[in-house]
Design a protein around this motif. Sequence first.
Motif, PDB file in Angstrom:
ATOM      1  N   LEU A  53       9.610   5.174   7.805  1.00  0.00           N
ATOM      2  CA  LEU A  53      10.665   3.995   7.928  1.00  0.00           C
ATOM      3  C   LEU A  53      10.289   3.540   9.487  1.00  0.00           C
ATOM      4  CD1 LEU A  53      12.610   1.800   7.391  1.00  0.00           C
ATOM      5  CD2 LEU A  53      14.527   3.448   8.226  1.00  0.00           C
ATOM      6  N   LYS A  54      10.136   4.521  10.378  1.00  0.00           N
ATOM      7  CA  LYS A  54       9.908   4.295  12.022  1.00  0.00           C
ATOM      8  C   LYS A  54       8.568   3.640  12.042  1.00  0.00           C
ATOM      9  CE  LYS A  54      12.429   7.410  14.762  1.00  0.00           C
ATOM     10  NZ  LYS A  54      12.329   8.638  15.518  1.00  0.00           N
ATOM     11  N   VAL A  84      14.327  -1.262   2.959  1.00  0.00           N
ATOM     12  CA  VAL A  84      13.919  -0.304   1.980  1.00  0.00           C
ATOM     13  C   VAL A  84      14.274  -0.388   0.601  1.00  0.00           C
ATOM     14  CG1 VAL A  84      13.938   2.370   1.420  1.00  0.00           C
ATOM     15  CG2 VAL A  84      13.602   1.399   3.782  1.00  0.00           C
ATOM     16  N   LYS A  85      13.587  -0.409  -0.345  1.00  0.00           N
ATOM     17  CA  LYS A  85      13.846  -0.796  -1.815  1.00  0.00           C
ATOM     18  C   LYS A  85      14.171   0.562  -2.582  1.00  0.00           C
ATOM     19  CE  LYS A  85      12.311  -3.286  -5.917  1.00  0.00           C
ATOM     20  NZ  LYS A  85      11.209  -4.127  -6.629  1.00  0.00           N
ATOM     21  N   SER A  86      13.144   1.650  -2.378  1.00  0.00           N
ATOM     22  CA  SER A  86      13.446   2.703  -2.974  1.00  0.00           C
ATOM     23  C   SER A  86      12.463   3.701  -2.512  1.00  0.00           C
ATOM     24  CB  SER A  86      12.886   2.564  -4.468  1.00  0.00           C
ATOM     25  OG  SER A  86      11.354   2.421  -4.682  1.00  0.00           O
ATOM     26  N   ILE A  87      12.715   5.101  -2.779  1.00  0.00           N
ATOM     27  CA  ILE A  87      12.138   6.213  -2.175  1.00  0.00           C
ATOM     28  C   ILE A  87      12.006   7.253  -3.378  1.00  0.00           C
ATOM     29  CG2 ILE A  87      11.825   8.089  -0.368  1.00  0.00           C
ATOM     30  CD1 ILE A  87      14.158   6.313   1.113  1.00  0.00           C
ATOM     31  N   LYS A  88      11.073   7.909  -3.501  1.00  0.00           N
ATOM     32  CA  LYS A  88      10.579   8.752  -4.520  1.00  0.00           C
ATOM     33  C   LYS A  88       9.898   9.941  -4.030  1.00  0.00           C
ATOM     34  CE  LYS A  88       8.630  10.496  -8.471  1.00  0.00           C
ATOM     35  NZ  LYS A  88       7.006  11.109  -8.564  1.00  0.00           N
ATOM     36  N   ALA A  89      10.110  11.194  -4.369  1.00  0.00           N
ATOM     37  CA  ALA A  89       9.274  12.463  -3.847  1.00  0.00           C
ATOM     38  C   ALA A  89       9.375  13.495  -4.592  1.00  0.00           C
ATOM     39  CB  ALA A  89       9.836  12.777  -2.327  1.00  0.00           C
ATOM     40  N   ARG A  90       8.185  14.484  -4.726  1.00  0.00           N
ATOM     41  CA  ARG A  90       8.339  15.399  -5.404  1.00  0.00           C
ATOM     42  C   ARG A  90       8.266  16.874  -4.443  1.00  0.00           C
ATOM     43  NH1 ARG A  90       3.557  16.079  -9.369  1.00  0.00           N
ATOM     44  NH2 ARG A  90       4.750  14.157 -10.701  1.00  0.00           N
ATOM     45  N   PHE A  91       9.203  17.744  -5.055  1.00  0.00           N
ATOM     46  CA  PHE A  91       9.300  18.826  -3.918  1.00  0.00           C
ATOM     47  C   PHE A  91       8.284  19.880  -4.341  1.00  0.00           C
ATOM     48  CE2 PHE A  91      13.629  16.884  -3.764  1.00  0.00           C
ATOM     49  CZ  PHE A  91      13.428  16.302  -2.626  1.00  0.00           C
ATOM     50  N   SER A  92       7.103  20.189  -3.769  1.00  0.00           N
ATOM     51  CA  SER A  92       6.037  20.979  -4.475  1.00  0.00           C
ATOM     52  C   SER A  92       6.127  22.566  -3.919  1.00  0.00           C
ATOM     53  CB  SER A  92       4.753  20.254  -4.132  1.00  0.00           C
ATOM     54  OG  SER A  92       4.565  19.204  -4.614  1.00  0.00           O
ATOM     55  N   TRP A 137      -0.140   6.578   3.471  1.00  0.00           N
ATOM     56  CA  TRP A 137      -1.177   5.300   2.852  1.00  0.00           C
ATOM     57  C   TRP A 137      -0.437   4.322   2.699  1.00  0.00           C
ATOM     58  CZ3 TRP A 137      -1.195  10.646   2.073  1.00  0.00           C
ATOM     59  CH2 TRP A 137      -2.570  11.348   2.141  1.00  0.00           C
ATOM     60  N   LYS A 138      -0.783   3.218   3.490  1.00  0.00           N
ATOM     61  CA  LYS A 138      -0.018   1.891   3.105  1.00  0.00           C
ATOM     62  C   LYS A 138      -0.776   1.087   1.988  1.00  0.00           C
ATOM     63  CE  LYS A 138       0.857  -2.555   5.558  1.00  0.00           C
ATOM     64  NZ  LYS A 138      -0.109  -3.399   4.753  1.00  0.00           N
ATOM     65  N   GLU A 139      -0.295   0.838   0.964  1.00  0.00           N
ATOM     66  CA  GLU A 139      -0.707  -0.045  -0.143  1.00  0.00           C
ATOM     67  C   GLU A 139       0.246  -1.107  -0.503  1.00  0.00           C
ATOM     68  OE1 GLU A 139      -3.324   1.475  -2.637  1.00  0.00           O
ATOM     69  OE2 GLU A 139      -3.730   1.995  -0.437  1.00  0.00           O
ATOM     70  N   GLY A 140       0.199  -2.361   0.324  1.00  0.00           N
ATOM     71  CA  GLY A 140       0.936  -3.378   0.032  1.00  0.00           C
ATOM     72  C   GLY A 140       2.466  -3.000   0.661  1.00  0.00           C
ATOM     73  N   ASN A 141       3.345  -3.278  -0.334  1.00  0.00           N
ATOM     74  CA  ASN A 141       4.624  -2.958   0.057  1.00  0.00           C
ATOM     75  C   ASN A 141       5.234  -1.518  -0.301  1.00  0.00           C
ATOM     76  OD1 ASN A 141       4.704  -3.076  -2.787  1.00  0.00           O
ATOM     77  ND2 ASN A 141       6.945  -4.015  -2.864  1.00  0.00           N
ATOM     78  N   LYS A 142       3.974  -0.672  -0.533  1.00  0.00           N
ATOM     79  CA  LYS A 142       4.464   0.544  -0.842  1.00  0.00           C
ATOM     80  C   LYS A 142       3.815   1.595   0.133  1.00  0.00           C
ATOM     81  CE  LYS A 142       4.430   2.627  -4.947  1.00  0.00           C
ATOM     82  NZ  LYS A 142       3.807   3.134  -6.339  1.00  0.00           N
ATOM     83  N   VAL A 143       4.274   2.576   0.556  1.00  0.00           N
ATOM     84  CA  VAL A 143       3.812   3.615   1.401  1.00  0.00           C
ATOM     85  C   VAL A 143       3.626   4.889   0.610  1.00  0.00           C
ATOM     86  CG1 VAL A 143       3.455   5.087   3.870  1.00  0.00           C
ATOM     87  CG2 VAL A 143       4.246   2.292   3.691  1.00  0.00           C
ATOM     88  N   ILE A 144       2.720   5.492   0.324  1.00  0.00           N
ATOM     89  CA  ILE A 144       2.592   6.617  -0.498  1.00  0.00           C
ATOM     90  C   ILE A 144       2.355   7.702   0.562  1.00  0.00           C
ATOM     91  CG2 ILE A 144       0.924   7.761  -1.838  1.00  0.00           C
ATOM     92  CD1 ILE A 144       0.233   5.542  -3.348  1.00  0.00           C
ATOM     93  N   ASN A 162       3.280  13.450  -4.233  1.00  0.00           N
ATOM     94  CA  ASN A 162       3.614  12.288  -5.121  1.00  0.00           C
ATOM     95  C   ASN A 162       4.807  11.351  -4.700  1.00  0.00           C
ATOM     96  OD1 ASN A 162       2.740  14.766  -6.942  1.00  0.00           O
ATOM     97  ND2 ASN A 162       1.884  13.051  -7.881  1.00  0.00           N
ATOM     98  N   ALA A 163       4.844  11.187  -3.377  1.00  0.00           N
ATOM     99  CA  ALA A 163       6.015  10.322  -2.573  1.00  0.00           C
ATOM    100  C   ALA A 163       5.653   9.203  -2.244  1.00  0.00           C
ATOM    101  CB  ALA A 163       6.582  11.207  -1.509  1.00  0.00           C
ATOM    102  N   ALA A 164       6.488   8.049  -2.194  1.00  0.00           N
ATOM    103  CA  ALA A 164       6.405   6.912  -1.961  1.00  0.00           C
ATOM    104  C   ALA A 164       7.450   6.232  -1.455  1.00  0.00           C
ATOM    105  CB  ALA A 164       5.992   6.141  -3.155  1.00  0.00           C
ATOM    106  N   LEU A 165       7.459   5.396  -0.447  1.00  0.00           N
ATOM    107  CA  LEU A 165       8.521   4.562  -0.199  1.00  0.00           C
ATOM    108  C   LEU A 165       8.211   3.165  -0.258  1.00  0.00           C
ATOM    109  CD1 LEU A 165      10.871   5.049   3.347  1.00  0.00           C
ATOM    110  CD2 LEU A 165       9.923   2.727   2.474  1.00  0.00           C
ATOM    111  N   VAL A 166       9.147   2.516  -0.934  1.00  0.00           N
ATOM    112  CA  VAL A 166       8.634   0.781  -1.144  1.00  0.00           C
ATOM    113  C   VAL A 166       9.646   0.124  -0.309  1.00  0.00           C
ATOM    114  CG1 VAL A 166       8.550  -0.588  -3.114  1.00  0.00           C
ATOM    115  CG2 VAL A 166       7.982   1.655  -3.621  1.00  0.00           C
ATOM    116  N   PHE A 167       8.899  -0.749   0.350  1.00  0.00           N
ATOM    117  CA  PHE A 167       9.610  -1.863   1.030  1.00  0.00           C
ATOM    118  C   PHE A 167       9.807  -3.214   0.253  1.00  0.00           C
ATOM    119  CE2 PHE A 167       7.755   0.660   4.245  1.00  0.00           C
ATOM    120  CZ  PHE A 167       8.826   0.939   5.182  1.00  0.00           C
ATOM    121  N   HIS A 168      11.012  -3.977   0.521  1.00  0.00           N
ATOM    122  CA  HIS A 168      11.194  -5.236  -0.177  1.00  0.00           C
ATOM    123  C   HIS A 168      10.016  -6.063   0.146  1.00  0.00           C
ATOM    124  CE1 HIS A 168      15.190  -4.444  -1.845  1.00  0.00           C
ATOM    125  NE2 HIS A 168      15.427  -4.062  -0.528  1.00  0.00           N
ATOM    126  N   GLY A 169       9.443  -6.125   1.430  1.00  0.00           N
ATOM    127  CA  GLY A 169       8.206  -6.972   1.837  1.00  0.00           C
ATOM    128  C   GLY A 169       7.168  -5.856   1.917  1.00  0.00           C
TER     129      GLY A 169
END
Length: 426
Positions: free
Chosen positions: A217-218, A228-236, A250-257, A272-279
């Motif tokens: 986010l920073k 922020v639209k959504s956040i997903k993560a796997r605790f490995s 890694w920035k992929e459009g509105n998703k940061v993996i 397998n984590a990603a934070l998805v932005f609205h824009g």
Amino acid sequence: MAEIYGPSEYEYTERDLALYALGVGATREDLRWVYENDENFAPLPTFGVVPPFNTMMETPFGDFLPGFNPMMLLHGEQYLELHHPAPTSGKLITTGKIVDIVDKGKGVVVVMGTTTKDEEGNVIYYNEFSNFIRGVKNVGNKSGKDRGPATASNDPPNRKPDAIVQEKTTENQAALYRLSGDTNPLHIDPNMSSIGGFDVPILHGLCSFGISAKHVLKHFGESDGSKVKSIKARFSKHVFPGETLQTEMWKEGNKVIYQVRVLERDAIAISNAALVFHGDANDASASAGGAAEASAPAGVSAPGFKASPVFEALKAAIESGSEEERKARVGKTKALFQFNLTTSPSSEPTSWTVDLKNGLGSVNLGPAKNPDATVIVSDDDFVALAAGKANAQKLFMGGKLKVKGQMMLAMKLDSVLQEARKKAKL
């Protein structure tokens, strides 16, 4: 129809938001998350995992998992959706249901979905907690449901990370984070953690979740949780308090993996984590500073604000005169101001930018990028101040006027407002 668990209530204040933020490594430099009087004070997006804990704790896992032992429960994955801005204090109501139970042979994965609403019925958060319970066998189906973003693989692209942030956790990180509601003794009691197979208590997976999402986010969201639209993560892998977390993004459009590496053991703790932005995500390291953001060329009036004529007059004053006179005005002030005005204590602020630092000077409706000074005041007090009927020092000392940024530049405000007085009868 799946059984509904709850509703359970969660009451909180600004103090709880600050305590949570401190628990995931925020500092006094992150005033928008730790200081209730900051103009942008709001919960960190990952605070959304906290309100459902009462519902989780009240769910009778033993009723459908034979031999269930809570010490054998490990948090596998977390998915969080943000639907509506959360208030900075109040009461939230959560209900939950079992979304899926997957037989993994050596244990089962239980996916619980929770919906959190405010007292008006607005959905604030939706969570899916995926918990792996070791030792439970022959329960559930053999393959999990496809739940879209909640089950996305989020594999990192085959290139070097676009951004890397490191943060060393403290020895007391788990002891502090648990005060936000996750009181599982696995994270503080050595006797209980040994039952779970760990020599010392481990850090909460959701604490690492909050720390790493804060990094994303920073860097890519300008610390603005509303993006922020959504956040997903796997605790490995587990994390021990005191270890250093490295978030690789890694920035992929509105998703940061992203993934999180424990540097001391070179182990991937979150995958397998990603934070998805609205824009589209922005790269904070590449953003330009100083200049005001572009705004629509449709005047500077805002509906319902008595201050609109003041800014119209100020705009006319600043844009008047020859090019040399305008350059001299900017050279004399050398400041980029942002004014945040409210029409009531509970209303969201509306921003104006007065740029007497760049070019020939300008006035715009909307926020500035990196303002030198931000003035927070009510609509009525600002109008009185502009008209010369109120004293800025008295408003400041009375807590009715706040200044964020370079305090000394605020001393130039009176001369700025005098420009408006010359153009209009205020």
